[in-house]
Design an enzyme around this catalytic site. Structure first.
Site, PDB file in Angstrom:
ATOM      1  N   HIS A   1       0.801  -1.233   0.000  1.00 34.65           N
ATOM      2  CA  HIS A   1       0.000   0.000   0.000  1.00 34.65           C
ATOM      3  C   HIS A   1       0.831   1.279   0.000  1.00 34.65           C
ATOM      4  O   HIS A   1       0.295   2.372   0.083  1.00 34.65           O
ATOM      5  CB  HIS A   1      -0.965   0.028   1.185  1.00 34.65           C
ATOM      6  CG  HIS A   1      -0.287   0.223   2.522  1.00 34.65           C
ATOM      7  ND1 HIS A   1       0.319  -0.800   3.198  1.00 34.65           N
ATOM      8  CD2 HIS A   1      -0.113   1.330   3.283  1.00 34.65           C
ATOM      9  CE1 HIS A   1       0.830  -0.333   4.326  1.00 34.65           C
ATOM     10  NE2 HIS A   1       0.588   0.964   4.404  1.00 34.65           N
TER      11      HIS A   1
HETATM   12  C1  UD1 Z   1      -2.309   5.517   5.694  1.00 32.79           C
HETATM   13  C2  UD1 Z   1      -1.006   6.114   6.221  1.00 32.79           C
HETATM   14  C3  UD1 Z   1       0.107   5.087   6.067  1.00 32.79           C
HETATM   15  C4  UD1 Z   1      -0.266   3.787   6.748  1.00 32.79           C
HETATM   16  C5  UD1 Z   1      -1.608   3.294   6.228  1.00 32.79           C
HETATM   17  C6  UD1 Z   1      -2.037   2.088   7.011  1.00 32.79           C
HETATM   18  C7  UD1 Z   1      -0.727   8.534   5.925  1.00 32.79           C
HETATM   19  C8  UD1 Z   1      -0.024   9.580   5.155  1.00 32.79           C
HETATM   20  N1  UD1 Z   1      -0.610   7.284   5.449  1.00 32.79           N
HETATM   21  O1  UD1 Z   1      -2.137   5.250   4.308  1.00 32.79           O
HETATM   22  O2  UD1 Z   1       1.280   5.585   6.704  1.00 32.79           O
HETATM   23  O3  UD1 Z   1       0.725   2.835   6.463  1.00 32.79           O
HETATM   24  O4  UD1 Z   1      -2.601   4.320   6.402  1.00 32.79           O
HETATM   25  O5  UD1 Z   1      -2.963   1.312   6.323  1.00 32.79           O
HETATM   26  O6  UD1 Z   1      -1.339   8.816   6.925  1.00 32.79           O
HETATM   27  N2  UD1 Z   1      -9.388   4.269   1.771  1.00 32.79           N
HETATM   28  C9  UD1 Z   1     -10.623   3.689   1.816  1.00 32.79           C
HETATM   29  N3  UD1 Z   1     -11.094   3.291   3.047  1.00 32.79           N
HETATM   30  C10 UD1 Z   1     -10.407   3.473   4.181  1.00 32.79           C
HETATM   31  C11 UD1 Z   1      -9.147   4.078   4.120  1.00 32.79           C
HETATM   32  C12 UD1 Z   1      -8.646   4.475   2.912  1.00 32.79           C
HETATM   33  O7  UD1 Z   1     -11.275   3.505   0.803  1.00 32.79           O
HETATM   34  O8  UD1 Z   1     -10.909   3.101   5.260  1.00 32.79           O
HETATM   35  C13 UD1 Z   1      -8.866   4.728   0.452  1.00 32.79           C
HETATM   36  C14 UD1 Z   1      -9.372   6.110   0.090  1.00 32.79           C
HETATM   37  O9  UD1 Z   1      -9.507   6.189  -1.285  1.00 32.79           O
HETATM   38  C15 UD1 Z   1      -8.237   7.019   0.535  1.00 32.79           C
HETATM   39  C16 UD1 Z   1      -7.006   6.137   0.208  1.00 32.79           C
HETATM   40  O10 UD1 Z   1      -7.452   4.806   0.502  1.00 32.79           O
HETATM   41  O11 UD1 Z   1      -8.230   8.224  -0.152  1.00 32.79           O
HETATM   42  C17 UD1 Z   1      -5.800   6.453   1.032  1.00 32.79           C
HETATM   43  O12 UD1 Z   1      -6.116   6.497   2.423  1.00 32.79           O
HETATM   44  P1  UD1 Z   1      -5.189   7.351   3.437  1.00 32.79           P
HETATM   45  O13 UD1 Z   1      -5.702   7.199   4.803  1.00 32.79           O
HETATM   46  O14 UD1 Z   1      -4.986   8.750   2.919  1.00 32.79           O
HETATM   47  O15 UD1 Z   1      -3.785   6.680   3.280  1.00 32.79           O
HETATM   48  P2  UD1 Z   1      -3.387   5.149   3.350  1.00 32.79           P
HETATM   49  O16 UD1 Z   1      -2.838   4.763   2.022  1.00 32.79           O
HETATM   50  O17 UD1 Z   1      -4.480   4.350   3.929  1.00 32.79           O
HETATM   51  N1  UDP Z   2      -3.387  -6.026   8.932  1.00 35.71           N
HETATM   52  C1  UDP Z   2      -4.653  -6.604   9.094  1.00 35.71           C
HETATM   53  N2  UDP Z   2      -5.345  -7.009   7.982  1.00 35.71           N
HETATM   54  C2  UDP Z   2      -4.832  -6.881   6.725  1.00 35.71           C
HETATM   55  C3  UDP Z   2      -3.546  -6.292   6.563  1.00 35.71           C
HETATM   56  C4  UDP Z   2      -2.860  -5.861   7.695  1.00 35.71           C
HETATM   57  O1  UDP Z   2      -5.124  -6.762  10.228  1.00 35.71           O
HETATM   58  O2  UDP Z   2      -5.497  -7.287   5.762  1.00 35.71           O
HETATM   59  C5  UDP Z   2      -2.655  -5.558  10.128  1.00 35.71           C
HETATM   60  C6  UDP Z   2      -1.219  -6.015  10.234  1.00 35.71           C
HETATM   61  O3  UDP Z   2      -1.106  -7.295  10.819  1.00 35.71           O
HETATM   62  C7  UDP Z   2      -0.630  -4.945  11.120  1.00 35.71           C
HETATM   63  C8  UDP Z   2      -1.335  -3.689  10.634  1.00 35.71           C
HETATM   64  O4  UDP Z   2      -2.548  -4.144  10.030  1.00 35.71           O
HETATM   65  O5  UDP Z   2      -0.981  -5.184  12.485  1.00 35.71           O
HETATM   66  C9  UDP Z   2      -0.462  -2.994   9.653  1.00 35.71           C
HETATM   67  O6  UDP Z   2      -1.183  -2.050   8.956  1.00 35.71           O
HETATM   68  P1  UDP Z   2      -0.702  -1.462   7.564  1.00 35.71           P
HETATM   69  O7  UDP Z   2       0.188  -2.413   6.868  1.00 35.71           O
HETATM   70  O8  UDP Z   2      -1.938  -1.013   6.874  1.00 35.71           O
HETATM   71  O9  UDP Z   2       0.076  -0.146   8.010  1.00 35.71           O
HETATM   72  P2  UDP Z   2       1.603   0.191   8.340  1.00 35.71           P
HETATM   73  O10 UDP Z   2       2.036  -0.678   9.456  1.00 35.71           O
HETATM   74  O11 UDP Z   2       2.377  -0.002   7.063  1.00 35.71           O
HETATM   75  O12 UDP Z   2       1.550   1.626   8.687  1.00 35.71           O
END
Ligand code: UD1
Ligand code: UDP
Length: 378
Positions: free
Chosen positions: A211
């Site tokens: 991601h």
């Molecule tokens: C965010 C964090 C990243 C973290 C990740 C964990 C920032 C800058 N990034 O990235 O560090 O590793 O969360 O998963 O804060 N979306 C949905 N549903 C949701 C969430 C997101 O559809 O519940 C989609 C939306 O289109 C949104 C895009 O994902 O615009 C990105 O979501 P965002 O929270 O901005 O960043 P992540 O890529 O989730």
């Molecule tokens: N995780 C989860 N379901 C998934 C993918 C990840 O529960 O389908 C958990 C994972 O085990 C870890 C956390 O989500 O505990 C990590 O989140 P993510 O990779 O989205 O974010 P990051 O750690 O890179 O910020």
């Protein structure tokens, strides 16, 4: 009569944030005199990225900020800050704010604490990837500029903080609250039936997650993911029967945006699933042959569980997983990845989890805060 309990507000907004705070309220009820409330910024909002976790952990946020989904990072942070300020002014005034990790909600929470003169503690502080193309690297550095209390998960973080001028007495090496959650829910994880549901044989599948914007926000990265999965399919030993890919919404949206969704779905042996619940996902890690990821937290969980992990990134902010764990950094280089996976003697096996990743980190944080709040009276 006025309560002499200290109010603490924990700010969370994304999947990994939720997973790092599961033990606070439970312990606060039995140990220090804290009144802990959790606010969910609504950064992550889909059921499978949010509600599911609170249900599993039987932990409801006390407050939700009412912000629209799909905002740009700037508008999202501005909305979080405005709504958080209002919450603090009208509903719950904290003696201390705790922020977690490195996401936009973390930085927004830190800025609000700073502007409202509320002491700030940062959980998972001091981690640095030294890669400024990651949005998280700025979130980490800026949050740490504003914090007063620094709770760290690994020793490298102490060094980073000291180099940035933080004083020894503000830094607390407490271990990893994400591992607290893993340890606390071991039985529930073991009871997950996800392997049966997906018809997987233990140790005969590879688990994938992607991601990071650097990997999934342009067409080239998405092509590389497809190429990787196709190659894993053909080049790995007979032992690997499936590739399991619980796909992050950001990644799914981008595959669709660039018209690559059909191509991804057509790869034989690929099991594309929605994001998995925590218990299912931990079970998938625990019985995987190996994990390929660009996640931060997954690097730590695989290290704790001793499952080989290939991180497709040029750097990691969690170097202990390389030195004392199962993690290796590799580029999207198919032959390197397949060579590594086909040579089990490469994998580390003989090591212990990093020091203090023992399930008691939340307790250490609360004890430390108890001492701090008695002596410094924030
Ligand atoms: C965010 C964090 C990243 C973290 C990740 C964990 C920032 C800058 N990034 O990235 O560090 O590793 O969360 O998963 O804060 N979306 C949905 N549903 C949701 C969430 C997101 O559809 O519940 C989609 C939306 O289109 C949104 C895009 O994902 O615009 C990105 O979501 P965002 O929270 O901005 O960043 P992540 O890529 O989730
Ligand atoms: N995780 C989860 N379901 C998934 C993918 C990840 O529960 O389908 C958990 C994972 O085990 C870890 C956390 O989500 O505990 C990590 O989140 P993510 O990779 O989205 O974010 P990051 O750690 O890179 O910020």
């Amino acid at each position: 009569m006025m309560s002499d309990k200290k109010n603490i507000l924990i700010v969370v907004g994304t999947r990994p944030n939720f997973i790092k705070v599961t033990q606070f309220k439970k312990l606060a009820n039995t140990y220090p005199p804290f009144n802990i409330k959790i606010v969910h910024t609504s950064q992550h909002y889909s059921d499978e990225m949010s509600t599911l976790f609170f249900q599993e952990f039987d932990l409801q946020p006390d407050f939700f900020l009412d912000i629209p989904s799909n905002l740009s990072p700037v508008s999202q942070m501005a909305e979080i800050m405005k709504n958080l300020e209002k919450l603090i002014q009208t509903k719950f005034f904290p003696h201390l704010i705790i922020v977690v990790g490195d996401v936009n909600s973390t930085l927004a929470g830190a800025l609000v604490a700073n502007k409202m003169n509320i002491p700030l503690a940062h959980i998972e502080s001091g981690l640095r990837s030294f890669d400024q193309s990651m949005p998280e690297e700025y979130n980490r550095i800026l949050t740490d500029r504003m914090a007063q209390y620094f709770f760290v998960t690994e020793k490298d973080a102490i060094l980073n903080l000291k180099q940035e001028g933080i004083k020894d007495e503000q830094i607390f090496y407490v271990g990893n609250t994400m591992i607290d959650t893993l340890i606390a829910y071991q039985d529930k994880i073991e009871s997950s039936n996800i392997l049966n549901e997906l018809k997987l044989t233990p140790h005969q599948y590879i688990l994938l997650t992607f991601h990071r914007p650097n990997n999934v926000d342009d067409k080239n990265g998405l092509h590389q993911i497809i190429h990787l999965i196709e190659s894993l399919n053909t080049q790995l030993s007979q032992q690997i029967k499936n590739i399991v890919f619980p796909i992050h919404p950001r990644t799914e949206n981008n595959f669709k945006k660039f018209n690559l969704w059909e191509k991804l779905n057509a790869i034989p042996s690929l099991m594309l699933t929605p994001p998995q619940s925590y218990f299912h996902f931990q079970k998938l890690i625990k019985y995987a042959f190996a994990v390929i990821t660009d996640s931060g937290g997954v690097q730590e969980e695989t290290t704790y569980l001793k499952i080989p992990c290939i991180t497709i990134r040029p750097s990691t902010e969690r170097p202990v997983t390389l030195w004392e764990g199962t993690n290796i950094l590799l580029p999207f280089d198919i032959s390197k990845i397949c060579d590594y996976l086909n040579t089990p003697s490469h994998y580390h096996t003989n090591y212990q989890p990093p020091e203090l990743w023992d399930g008691k980190s939340t307790e250490r944080i609360l004890k430390t805060l108890n001492t701090i709040m008695q002596h410094h009276n924030p």
